[in-house]
Design a protein around this motif. Sequence first.
Motif, short mmCIF file in Angstrom:
data_model
loop_
_atom_site.label_atom_id
_atom_site.label_comp_id
_atom_site.label_asym_id
_atom_site.label_seq_id
_atom_site.Cartn_x
_atom_site.Cartn_y
_atom_site.Cartn_z
N ASN A 42 0.84 -1.20 0.00
CA ASN A 42 0.00 0.00 0.00
C ASN A 42 0.87 1.25 0.00
OD1 ASN A 42 -2.93 -1.13 0.62
ND2 ASN A 42 -1.50 -2.21 1.97
N ARG A 43 1.97 1.19 -0.74
CA ARG A 43 2.92 2.31 -0.74
C ARG A 43 2.31 3.54 -1.41
NH1 ARG A 43 6.05 5.60 0.68
NH2 ARG A 43 8.25 5.79 0.11
N GLN A 44 2.45 4.71 -0.77
CA GLN A 44 1.91 5.97 -1.29
C GLN A 44 3.01 7.03 -1.23
OE1 GLN A 44 -1.94 7.09 0.39
NE2 GLN A 44 -2.28 4.96 1.01
N PRO A 45 4.00 6.95 -2.12
CA PRO A 45 5.11 7.90 -2.07
C PRO A 45 4.69 9.30 -2.51
CG PRO A 45 5.31 6.53 -4.01
CD PRO A 45 4.14 5.98 -3.23
N VAL A 46 5.36 10.28 -1.95
CA VAL A 46 5.17 11.68 -2.35
C VAL A 46 6.25 12.02 -3.36
CG1 VAL A 46 5.28 14.07 -1.53
CG2 VAL A 46 4.05 12.36 -0.21
N PRO A 47 5.94 12.75 -4.43
CA PRO A 47 6.96 13.10 -5.43
C PRO A 47 8.15 13.82 -4.81
CG PRO A 47 4.77 13.66 -6.22
CD PRO A 47 4.61 13.26 -4.79
N ALA A 48 9.33 13.62 -5.42
CA ALA A 48 10.54 14.23 -4.88
C ALA A 48 10.52 15.74 -4.95
CB ALA A 48 11.76 13.69 -5.64
N ASP A 49 9.71 16.32 -5.86
CA ASP A 49 9.65 17.78 -5.97
C ASP A 49 8.60 18.40 -5.07
OD1 ASP A 49 7.42 16.84 -7.25
OD2 ASP A 49 7.74 17.99 -9.10
N SER A 50 8.01 17.59 -4.18
CA SER A 50 7.05 18.14 -3.22
C SER A 50 7.76 19.13 -2.30
CB SER A 50 6.46 17.00 -2.38
OG SER A 50 5.81 17.52 -1.23
N PRO A 51 7.12 20.25 -1.96
CA PRO A 51 7.75 21.22 -1.04
C PRO A 51 8.18 20.59 0.28
CG PRO A 51 5.78 22.16 -2.03
CD PRO A 51 5.80 20.71 -2.42
N TYR A 52 7.44 19.59 0.73
CA TYR A 52 7.77 18.95 2.00
C TYR A 52 9.02 18.07 1.85
CZ TYR A 52 3.09 20.50 3.26
OH TYR A 52 1.99 21.27 3.50
N ARG A 53 9.15 17.38 0.71
CA ARG A 53 10.35 16.58 0.48
C ARG A 53 11.57 17.48 0.32
NH1 ARG A 53 10.10 11.27 -1.05
NH2 ARG A 53 12.33 11.44 -0.58
N ILE A 54 11.40 18.61 -0.34
CA ILE A 54 12.51 19.56 -0.49
C ILE A 54 12.94 20.10 0.86
CG2 ILE A 54 13.16 21.81 -1.43
CD1 ILE A 54 11.49 21.17 -3.88
N ALA A 55 11.95 20.43 1.71
CA ALA A 55 12.27 20.91 3.06
C ALA A 55 12.99 19.83 3.86
CB ALA A 55 11.00 21.35 3.78
N GLU A 56 12.61 18.57 3.64
CA GLU A 56 13.28 17.45 4.32
C GLU A 56 14.74 17.35 3.89
OE1 GLU A 56 13.12 12.80 3.47
OE2 GLU A 56 11.21 13.55 4.27
N LYS A 57 15.00 17.52 2.58
CA LYS A 57 16.38 17.47 2.09
C LYS A 57 17.21 18.61 2.67
CE LYS A 57 15.29 15.22 -2.32
NZ LYS A 57 15.25 15.39 -3.79
N VAL A 58 16.60 19.80 2.75
CA VAL A 58 17.32 20.94 3.31
C VAL A 58 17.67 20.68 4.77
CG1 VAL A 58 17.15 23.38 3.92
CG2 VAL A 58 16.33 22.60 1.68
N LEU A 59 16.73 20.12 5.53
CA LEU A 59 16.98 19.81 6.93
C LEU A 59 18.09 18.76 7.06
CD1 LEU A 59 16.30 20.02 9.94
CD2 LEU A 59 14.51 18.29 9.56
N ALA A 60 18.03 17.71 6.23
CA ALA A 60 19.06 16.66 6.28
C ALA A 60 20.43 17.24 5.95
CB ALA A 60 18.71 15.53 5.32
N HIS A 61 20.45 18.15 4.99
CA HIS A 61 21.73 18.74 4.62
C HIS A 61 22.25 19.66 5.72
CE1 HIS A 61 24.96 19.93 1.99
NE2 HIS A 61 24.69 21.21 2.22
N SER A 62 21.36 20.31 6.44
CA SER A 62 21.79 21.15 7.55
C SER A 62 22.46 20.31 8.64
CB SER A 62 20.58 21.90 8.14
OG SER A 62 20.01 22.76 7.18
N VAL A 63 21.89 19.14 8.90
CA VAL A 63 22.52 18.24 9.87
C VAL A 63 23.89 17.78 9.35
CG1 VAL A 63 22.30 16.04 11.07
CG2 VAL A 63 20.29 17.48 10.75
N PHE A 64 23.95 17.47 8.06
CA PHE A 64 25.21 17.08 7.44
C PHE A 64 26.27 18.15 7.66
CE2 PHE A 64 28.19 17.27 3.93
CZ PHE A 64 28.55 15.96 3.70
N GLU A 65 25.90 19.40 7.40
CA GLU A 65 26.85 20.50 7.55
C GLU A 65 27.28 20.68 9.00
OE1 GLU A 65 24.95 23.86 5.62
OE2 GLU A 65 26.44 23.70 4.02
N ALA A 66 26.35 20.49 9.92
CA ALA A 66 26.69 20.64 11.34
C ALA A 66 27.70 19.58 11.77
CB ALA A 66 25.41 20.55 12.19
#
Length: 604
Positions: free
Chosen positions: A559-583
Motif C-alpha cells: 500500500n505504498r503511497q510515495p510523495v513526489p521528490a519535488d514536493s515542497p515537503y520533500r525539499i524541506a526534508e532534504k534541506v533539513l538533512a543537509h543542515s545536519v550534514f553541515e553541522a
Amino acid sequence: MPRSATLEAPRPRRKQVAPAGFVTGRPKTKATGGQARPAKVTRLAAEGVPERPTAPAPFAPIADDAWRYPIDLWQRSVLFLDTLRERADNMLAHEAAGLPPVLHFESEPELDARTFEQPANYALLRIIATDEDRADECVDHDKPPVIVIDPRAGHGPGIGGFKRDSEVGIALHEGFPVYFVTFFPEPCPGQTLADVLHALRRFVDFVTERHGKPPVLYGNCQAGWAAALLSADCEGLAGPVVLNGSPLSYWAGEAGINPLRVAGGLVGGAWLAHFLADLGDGRFDGAWLVQNFENLKPETAVWDKYAGLFADIDGERERFLDFERWWNGFHSLSREEFVDIIENLFIGNKLEDGKVRVCEGCYVDLRRIRNPLVIFASHGDNITPPHQALGWIPAVYDSTAALKEAGQRIVYLLNPHVGHLGIFVSAKVARFEHRAILESLEDIEALEPGLYEMKIDNPTGDPDCRRPQYTVAFEPRRVEDIRFDYPREPFERVRAVSEFNEDLYRSFGSPWVRAVATPWTAAMMRWLHPMRGSRYAFAEAINPAMLGIAALASMVRHNRQPVPADSPYRIAEKVLAHSVFEAIESCRKLRDRAGEEAFRRLYG
C-alpha cells in the motif's frame, strides 16, 4: 619544465609545500572560475533543491501534500527500520556461514595457505566465468592471468568482485584468466606479515607455472602495498603490478585534509593496537579499523548514508544491503601481523628506507622493483591521497635520471574526485579507468624506463566505450615535480615515542593483560563492540519487536503511497538533512584541526 595539463598549481598552506602540478585539496573546476563551489550549493543542486529561494509554490500542491506527506514519512520510517532489520539478519546469517567472500562470481579453490609450512589464513581462488560474465567473449589464454587481491583492513574479502561491474568482472569481460586471493575470518596462531608474504609468493608462483607467464597483480589498498612488498623483496616479481589507492609513503599528506597520518602520534604509537590484540586473546578485531574509517568522515559514513537510504528507501534498499554485507563482515588479524604492520609501515614508515624485514637476512628494498608499476590514486581520497601513493618515488629515486638508470617504469593515473572506496568499488570507475588500465598493459610494458602520467581522453563521455572511441597517452613526468615536502622531524619523534612505549608495554603491560584475557572475554568484547551492537540491535533474534516491523513493512509495501521528490515537503526534508550534514561536518573539521594542533604541540 613540462607539467601535466590537467593538474593545477597548489593552494598555499602553512608548513606545507605541494609539488608542482598537483592539487592539494578540492579540485578546481571551470564552472566555478577556478574556485571550489561551496558544498551546500553543490549538494542541494545535485538533489534538485533550488540554490536560491524561489517564488512560493501554488497553494494547491502544498495543501494536497499536507496529508500525503505524513503518510509517506511514516511508510518510509517503517521500511527504513525493516531494512536495518534485514541488514542485521543478513549479518548474523553471514557470520553463521563462516563469513564467506562476497564474490558475485563462481569460483573454485586452488591453494589453501593454512596447509603451508608457514601457515597463513589466505587462499587462492580461480574465478569461473559464466556466459553472462564473459559477455560473449571467451577467455584468451594468450593474455596474462590477473590476480585480484583485496584489502585486509577490517572487512572480509570480495569487494573487488562483489558485483558484475567490478575489477574481477572487467578483467573477465576483457578475456583475462582471473584469480582471486581470499582470506578467512580468523588468522592462524602466531601468523606474521612474513607468513602472509610467503603465501602470496606461493600463489604467484603457482599461477605463473600454470599459465607460463607472470600474472598481473591487482592490489587494492592494503593489498597494494603487500604486492609492492612482493615486488621489492629478495625474489621480486616480473609481471605488472596495479596499486589502487595503496599507501607506500605513510607520513606524507596535507595538514587538515589527511588526519589519519597524525593519529598514531596522538595515541602514543603502536602499543594501543598491541593492547587491543591482547584483550582479543591474540587477535585484533577488524571492527576497530572499520569504526576508525567511519569516524574519519562521520557526516558521510554515519549520517549521509542513512539519510540517503531514508530519502529513497524504495530505490536504495537493495544497493544498501549488498554493500553492507561486505562492510559489516569483520575479520581479525593476528597480534604479531598487525603490530608488524603498524610498527614498520604506518608509524615507522620504514618502507622508503628499505628497513622492512621480511625474514632472516631479507629486507624489502623498493629499489629492487623492476616490474612495471601502475599507481591509481585520487584527489578525492582522504585515506590514501596522491601524497601517500606517489611520495615514495622521490624518496627512493633522487631524480628522473636515477629512475631511468634503475630501468624502472612507473605510470600513475589520477582521478579528480572519487573517494577511497570508489577507486576499487565504483562501477563507473571499473568500466572506464580499470578497463583502460587492462587494455593498456602491453603499451605500459613497452614503455622506456621513466615516470609517466596516464591520460585518458574520452570525447564521448561514455564509460562503456572502447578503443578507438577513447585514447590513452603516457606523458613523461619528472620525479622532481612530485616531491611532497612535509616536516619529517615530528614523525621521527612519533616513531621514537612509539618504540619506547611499545617496549614498555611489551615488557610490563602485555604479560598481565594476556594473563587476564581468555577466549570467553575476547568473544564478549567482539559481541559488545559498537560496530556490531548497533547492527545486532535490529535483528529479529535479538530484538523481538522487529518481528512486528517485518509484518508492518510487508503491508506498507502493498500500500505504498510515495510523495513526489519535488514536493515542497520533500525539499524541506532534504534541506533539513543537509543542515545536519553541515553541522556534523563542521564539528568534524574542528576535531581534525584540534588533532593537528595537538600533534604540532606534542611533536612539532
